[in-house]
Design a protein around this motif. Structure first.
Motif, PDB file in Angstrom:
ATOM      1  N   GLN A   1       0.836  -1.197   0.000  1.00 14.66           N
ATOM      2  CA  GLN A   1       0.000   0.000   0.000  1.00 14.66           C
ATOM      3  C   GLN A   1       0.873   1.250   0.000  1.00 14.66           C
ATOM      4  O   GLN A   1       2.064   1.198   0.336  1.00 14.66           O
ATOM      5  N   ILE A   2       0.270   2.354  -0.404  1.00 17.63           N
ATOM      6  CA  ILE A   2       0.852   3.682  -0.204  1.00 17.63           C
ATOM      7  C   ILE A   2       0.008   4.356   0.867  1.00 17.63           C
ATOM      8  O   ILE A   2      -1.201   4.546   0.683  1.00 17.63           O
ATOM      9  N   ALA A   3       0.631   4.683   2.002  1.00 17.37           N
ATOM     10  CA  ALA A   3      -0.100   5.214   3.148  1.00 17.37           C
ATOM     11  C   ALA A   3       0.446   6.563   3.562  1.00 17.37           C
ATOM     12  O   ALA A   3       1.663   6.770   3.568  1.00 17.37           O
ATOM     13  N   HIS A   4      -0.445   7.475   3.927  1.00 15.92           N
ATOM     14  CA  HIS A   4      -0.032   8.704   4.592  1.00 15.92           C
ATOM     15  C   HIS A   4       0.235   8.365   6.053  1.00 15.92           C
ATOM     16  O   HIS A   4      -0.610   7.777   6.731  1.00 15.92           O
ATOM     17  N   VAL A   5       1.418   8.719   6.552  1.00 15.69           N
ATOM     18  CA  VAL A   5       1.792   8.434   7.927  1.00 15.69           C
ATOM     19  C   VAL A   5       2.273   9.719   8.593  1.00 15.69           C
ATOM     20  O   VAL A   5       2.522  10.734   7.915  1.00 15.69           O
ATOM     21  N   PHE A   6       2.437   9.660   9.920  1.00 18.49           N
ATOM     22  CA  PHE A   6       2.641  10.887  10.686  1.00 18.49           C
ATOM     23  C   PHE A   6       3.701  10.679  11.764  1.00 18.49           C
ATOM     24  O   PHE A   6       3.673   9.691  12.498  1.00 18.49           O
ATOM     25  N   ARG A   7       4.632  11.639  11.866  1.00 14.99           N
ATOM     26  CA  ARG A   7       5.663  11.588  12.894  1.00 14.99           C
ATOM     27  C   ARG A   7       5.930  12.997  13.408  1.00 14.99           C
ATOM     28  O   ARG A   7       6.168  13.916  12.619  1.00 14.99           O
ATOM     29  N   GLY A   8       5.899  13.160  14.715  1.00 14.78           N
ATOM     30  CA  GLY A   8       6.115  14.465  15.308  1.00 14.78           C
ATOM     31  C   GLY A   8       7.556  14.912  15.177  1.00 14.78           C
ATOM     32  O   GLY A   8       8.484  14.105  15.095  1.00 14.78           O
ATOM     33  N   ASN A   9       7.750  16.234  15.151  1.00 11.55           N
ATOM     34  CA  ASN A   9       9.087  16.846  15.076  1.00 11.55           C
ATOM     35  C   ASN A   9       9.875  16.404  13.850  1.00 11.55           C
ATOM     36  O   ASN A   9      11.101  16.263  13.906  1.00 11.55           O
ATOM     37  N   GLU A  10       9.179  16.180  12.750  1.00 10.85           N
ATOM     38  CA  GLU A  10       9.843  15.812  11.492  1.00 10.85           C
ATOM     39  C   GLU A  10       9.759  17.015  10.555  1.00 10.85           C
ATOM     40  O   GLU A  10       8.803  17.146   9.776  1.00 10.85           O
ATOM     41  N   PHE A  11      10.719  17.896  10.639  1.00  9.33           N
ATOM     42  CA  PHE A  11      10.740  19.099   9.814  1.00  9.33           C
ATOM     43  C   PHE A  11      12.095  19.229   9.131  1.00  9.33           C
ATOM     44  O   PHE A  11      13.123  18.858   9.704  1.00  9.33           O
ATOM     45  N   GLY A  12      12.104  19.759   7.924  1.00  9.62           N
ATOM     46  CA  GLY A  12      13.368  19.986   7.241  1.00  9.62           C
ATOM     47  C   GLY A  12      13.278  19.694   5.763  1.00  9.62           C
ATOM     48  O   GLY A  12      12.216  19.383   5.219  1.00  9.62           O
ATOM     49  N   ARG A  13      14.421  19.790   5.114  1.00  5.58           N
ATOM     50  CA  ARG A  13      14.476  19.601   3.671  1.00  5.58           C
ATOM     51  C   ARG A  13      14.008  18.208   3.246  1.00  5.58           C
ATOM     52  O   ARG A  13      13.396  18.050   2.191  1.00  5.58           O
ATOM     53  N   ARG A  14      14.284  17.212   4.079  1.00  4.55           N
ATOM     54  CA  ARG A  14      13.917  15.833   3.752  1.00  4.55           C
ATOM     55  C   ARG A  14      12.827  15.276   4.664  1.00  4.55           C
ATOM     56  O   ARG A  14      12.580  14.077   4.666  1.00  4.55           O
ATOM     57  N   HIS A  15      12.217  16.135   5.488  1.00  5.93           N
ATOM     58  CA  HIS A  15      11.243  15.665   6.464  1.00  5.93           C
ATOM     59  C   HIS A  15       9.976  16.517   6.423  1.00  5.93           C
ATOM     60  O   HIS A  15      10.037  17.726   6.166  1.00  5.93           O
ATOM     61  N   ASN A  16       8.857  15.865   6.704  1.00 10.30           N
ATOM     62  CA  ASN A  16       7.577  16.540   6.855  1.00 10.30           C
ATOM     63  C   ASN A  16       6.772  15.698   7.846  1.00 10.30           C
ATOM     64  O   ASN A  16       6.829  14.463   7.784  1.00 10.30           O
ATOM     65  N   PRO A  17       6.019  16.320   8.770  1.00 13.48           N
ATOM     66  CA  PRO A  17       5.296  15.518   9.766  1.00 13.48           C
ATOM     67  C   PRO A  17       4.305  14.524   9.149  1.00 13.48           C
ATOM     68  O   PRO A  17       4.043  13.479   9.738  1.00 13.48           O
ATOM     69  N   GLU A  18       3.754  14.847   7.998  1.00 14.68           N
ATOM     70  CA  GLU A  18       2.887  13.932   7.259  1.00 14.68           C
ATOM     71  C   GLU A  18       3.574  13.588   5.947  1.00 14.68           C
ATOM     72  O   GLU A  18       3.981  14.476   5.199  1.00 14.68           O
TER      73      GLU A  18
END
Length: 316
Positions: free
Chosen positions: A85-102
């Protein structure tokens, strides 16, 4: 990239069209391979125990999931066969050029596949986006020896701390062994991986097995039956020869909770439905989670996820 009005998409429409083309190729591949596409919930009562991951709580409902892994393994235990599957997932404090919370994970499980067979398929899927590329594999242990003159399986924590101070200038002085290993891996080794080819790293330390089984490496050392894929210094995928022992998995979860307590992190409940599924008989399988947004970013030669996501968190 030119600044756009706040209401507009962060990514150019041309990039979103190319993203859609890549997703279409991936879907066509798995359909041709006969894998069942599934759609599992991303809001669940329980969540991961991993101290390195921050789950986002939704008051009264549970947690947004950091991965669809637990639900997908429940389907495997129920007899689904190989799934994806392709799933939208979520992780806190994931910010930056290669990161996004969702973000989007492409995750799949192959029944009766060895890790080597799955790695070959991961390379095939990556090439659907990145084009024809060579492929190499390195042992985690060999990379530390090459770049840091350290054996990560046998050296002392003090040696790892000293190396981190010399190479990575950490903003902290007291950490556990795996924190030092992860810091050195990301700061010193990762930038060299997959510069012009797909690069797999295999045989991680047993303490980093998570949900992977253990095995002995070529030197007789216990290691995690786990691999990661890198391209141009970017981690793209994390795969396991999946652990089938529910008692061992429960023990690892309990160790996670003890570590969370030591770090002052919120307590979380162990997912008993997931453990019950393993106890009922998870089939022999290998699984992998691949960061779809990062894959598209690299395929398009973009510098940031903002160039391949329509509305990243900073845009909302």
């Amino acid at each position: 990239m030119p600044t756009r009005p706040a209401w507009q998409a962060s990514a150019p429409l041309a990039n979103l069209r190319r993203r859609a083309e890549i997703v279409a190729r991936i879907r066509a591949y798995f359909t041709a391979q006969g894998l069942l596409e599934v759609d599992t919930p991303q809001l669940c009562p329980a969540t991961v125990t991993d101290p390195q991951l921050e789950s986002l709580a939704v008051a009264g409902y549970g947690y947004l999931q950091t991965s669809p892994e637990y639900a997908m393994k429940r389907l495997l235990a129920a007899g689904s066969g190989s799934i994806w599957q392709i799933a939208h997932v979520f992780r806190g404090n994931e910010f930056g050029r290669r990161h996004n919370p969702e973000f989007s994970l492409l995750e799949w499980y192959r029944v009766a596949f060895t890790p080597e067979e799955l790695m070959a398929e991961v390379a095939t899927v990556a090439r659907l986006a990145l084009g024809e590329l060579g492929c190499v594999s390195h042992r985690y242990r060999d990379l530390f020896r090459q770049h840091l003159a350290l054996d990560p399986l046998t050296c002392s924590s003090a040696a790892l701390r000293a190396a981190a101070r010399a190479h990575a200038d950490p903003a902290f002085d007291d950490a556990d062994r795996d924190t030092w290993l992860e810091l050195l891996m990301s700061a010193v080794i990762e930038p060299h991986l997959g510069r012009d080819e797909l690069c797999f790293v295999v045989d991680y330390p047993p303490s980093q097995a998570a949900l992977a089984r253990l095995r002995s490496d070529a030197d007789g050392q216990p290691v995690a039956a786990r691999f990661e894929l890198y391209f141009r210094g970017v981690e793209l995928a994390n795969g396991y020869h999946e652990l089938l022992d529910g008692g061992e998995q429960r023990s690892r979860f309990a160790a996670d909770l003890r570590r969370r307590n030591e770090l002052g992190l919120p307590a979380v409940a162990i997912d008993e439905d997931f453990l019950a599924a393993i106890d009922s008989g998870l089939p022999d399988c290998s699984g992998v989670a691949l960061g779809l947004d990062r894959l598209v970013m690299l395929a398009l030669g973009a510098e940031s996820l903002q160039e391949v996501l329509p509305f990243p968190f900073a845009r909302r």
